[in-house]
Design an enzyme around this catalytic site. Sequence first.
Site, PDB file in Angstrom:
ATOM      1  N   HIS A   7      -2.599  -0.131   8.120  1.00 24.12           N
ATOM      2  CA  HIS A   7      -1.659  -0.665   7.142  1.00 24.12           C
ATOM      3  C   HIS A   7      -1.157  -2.015   7.632  1.00 24.12           C
ATOM      4  O   HIS A   7      -1.074  -2.263   8.831  1.00 24.12           O
ATOM      5  CB  HIS A   7      -0.491   0.313   6.943  1.00 24.12           C
ATOM      6  N   HIS A  36      -8.137   3.017   9.832  1.00 15.22           N
ATOM      7  CA  HIS A  36      -7.298   2.941   8.625  1.00 15.22           C
ATOM      8  C   HIS A  36      -5.998   2.240   9.031  1.00 15.22           C
ATOM      9  O   HIS A  36      -5.158   2.829   9.705  1.00 15.22           O
ATOM     10  CB  HIS A  36      -7.036   4.371   8.127  1.00 15.22           C
ATOM     11  N   CYS A  89       5.001   1.657   1.717  1.00 14.21           N
ATOM     12  CA  CYS A  89       5.945   2.765   1.908  1.00 14.21           C
ATOM     13  C   CYS A  89       6.882   2.859   0.717  1.00 14.21           C
ATOM     14  O   CYS A  89       7.541   1.887   0.371  1.00 14.21           O
ATOM     15  CB  CYS A  89       6.741   2.530   3.185  1.00 14.21           C
TER      16      CYS A  89
END
Lengths: 326, 326
Positions: free
Chosen positions: A219, A217, A250
């Site tokens: 980002h 996972h 974010c």
Amino acid sequence: MTEFTPAPAGLPRHATIREVGLRDGLQSIAHVMPTEQKLQWIQGAYDAGQREIEVGSFVPARLLPQLADTAELLAFAKTLPGLVASVLVPNLKGAQRAMECEAELMLLPLSASHAHSLANLRKTPDEVVADIARIVDAREATGSRTVIEVGISTAFGCTLQGRVEPAEVLRLVRAVLDAGADRVGLADTVGYADPAMVQALFALILPVAGDKLNCGHFHDTRGLGLANVYAALQMGVTRFDACLAGIGGCPHAPGASGNVSTEDLAYMLASMDIATGLDFDKLIALRSKLAGWLSTETLHGTLWRAGLPKTMKPANAPSPTMTAVA
Amino acid sequence: MTEFTPAPAGLPRHATIREVGLRDGLQSIAHVMPTEQKLQWIQGAYDAGQREIEVGSFVPARLLPQLADTAELLAFAKTLPGLVASVLVPNLKGAQRAMECEAELMLLPLSASHAHSLANLRKTPDEVVADIARIVDAREATGSRTVIEVGISTAFGCTLQGRVEPAEVLRLVRAVLDAGADRVGLADTVGYADPAMVQALFALILPVAGDKLNCGHFHDTRGLGLANVYAALQMGVTRFDACLAGIGGCPHAPGASGNVSTEDLAYMLASMDIATGLDFDKLIALRSKLAGWLSTETLHGTLWRAGLPKTMKPANAPSPTMTAVA
């Protein structure tokens, strides 16, 4: 689709992209997407070939109103043949709802960062491991068939505490597998990972977790999302989370990119002859729908604008021309 | 700067980023940047630690008015101690100017795509190889010390002809080295490369070219620029072209990203403990200057917004907080 020979490192022939935009993406966006649009998104992702979708999270609606309709989305997703519908659950109560709703999979987050764990769940990582053990027991007690996957978040670093020790990540992976979790994944929650870190951490943990460690996972906060996926592919990882249009990011950094974008990741994999079963035209069409629904949000990804390379399109398909010198 | 152990694949300890924004970037932008701003850019890049800068191209000003001041920029760049100032030259006439101006290095583009070569230079690749031989001869005749680097463009595919055979790229690399070129680089001019293609093509050509093949030029058109750099690093490549703010791209695809962005590439390398000698604060400050100069252009890159990870900053430096669950 390229006819190049495989990379020297060797790569898997198949990979799965789990769409997490409805959870990780939308939870980071203030705008609450209407349930009707979410249902269209799930149907569209399914029609495009996606067979794993995280539809939401069983958290109190007061904390994440964006995800308040998770039960309804899960019920719909379960009507789509062959779709693995998953939900994120932060605690036993959420896990009980996931099992009641017969989710195929529930994702339990565990922060490898002590500081992040306290900030997010007001529990230490070891207290969360104890919760996971209780969730496993509850599943045994009810005879539920919901798969339990633990997502080790901030596995590559944390904005609060900074460095996260790989040895601590390894310890927690051991602990959750001992507690009875079926699977684990490693999450770069805040975009601190680089490809060397990815290869080093998976190299450390794969000998312990084996094929129970099967999800990455990443980002794209600092632009390394796809490079990190490539590094993980070289370690044999074949499941990746992604968000259509790279939404998420974010809440404290407006415009910051979120998860790797589903469509760009699908392109990278297809270009390397790694089968995903996804249809680009349908993915891109769904992305433009999403862009309309989220017209006030910053979206990400490049394929929607650049299009597929001529080498990946039918010979008669149109292609932009280009005159740069080098 | 991370304390992680090196990637299993093994990576170089040092790498060089050549700033090509003043050439590859600006040539793709209609706006003509005033010479005074270009001089500030060169000085700023030098102050940030960049020691290789492609300042422009010796092409007729009627073709690329954006680069008409290349001789003046080169003269200034040569006053900066230790800076390798390079220019792109499309033909013998341009090469003669580069040698007269005593450029440290001239970059000669050679399209591996027959169609692209004809479209750009109205010459076949073999005719361009013959030109390169004439340029080598001219250098011998004048006793010039200008290094000759050939950039094999469209080495990974072409928007006009589609697939480019790796065997043809290999044949052309052999031909230009036989013709006396000092160095070659492989360029993904149109953003068709993927990491597996990069590893396969470098693996094919390195045994023939050895350390004379020492530059990777990757465009981020489809988001794979940094993944491709990582793949090349794993093959031992240690020089990469990049543009500050990722400017450039394709004049036919508005907003499409261009070269990998200097600042994001510098971040990836530093995060993997690969030394570049670059100063992030100065790079980011220069990027915001550039953003002011190119306020009407779409810029790219992520580091300017996200900032360095806490793990790469002094312990007392502020850092954004983050509350995503996974």
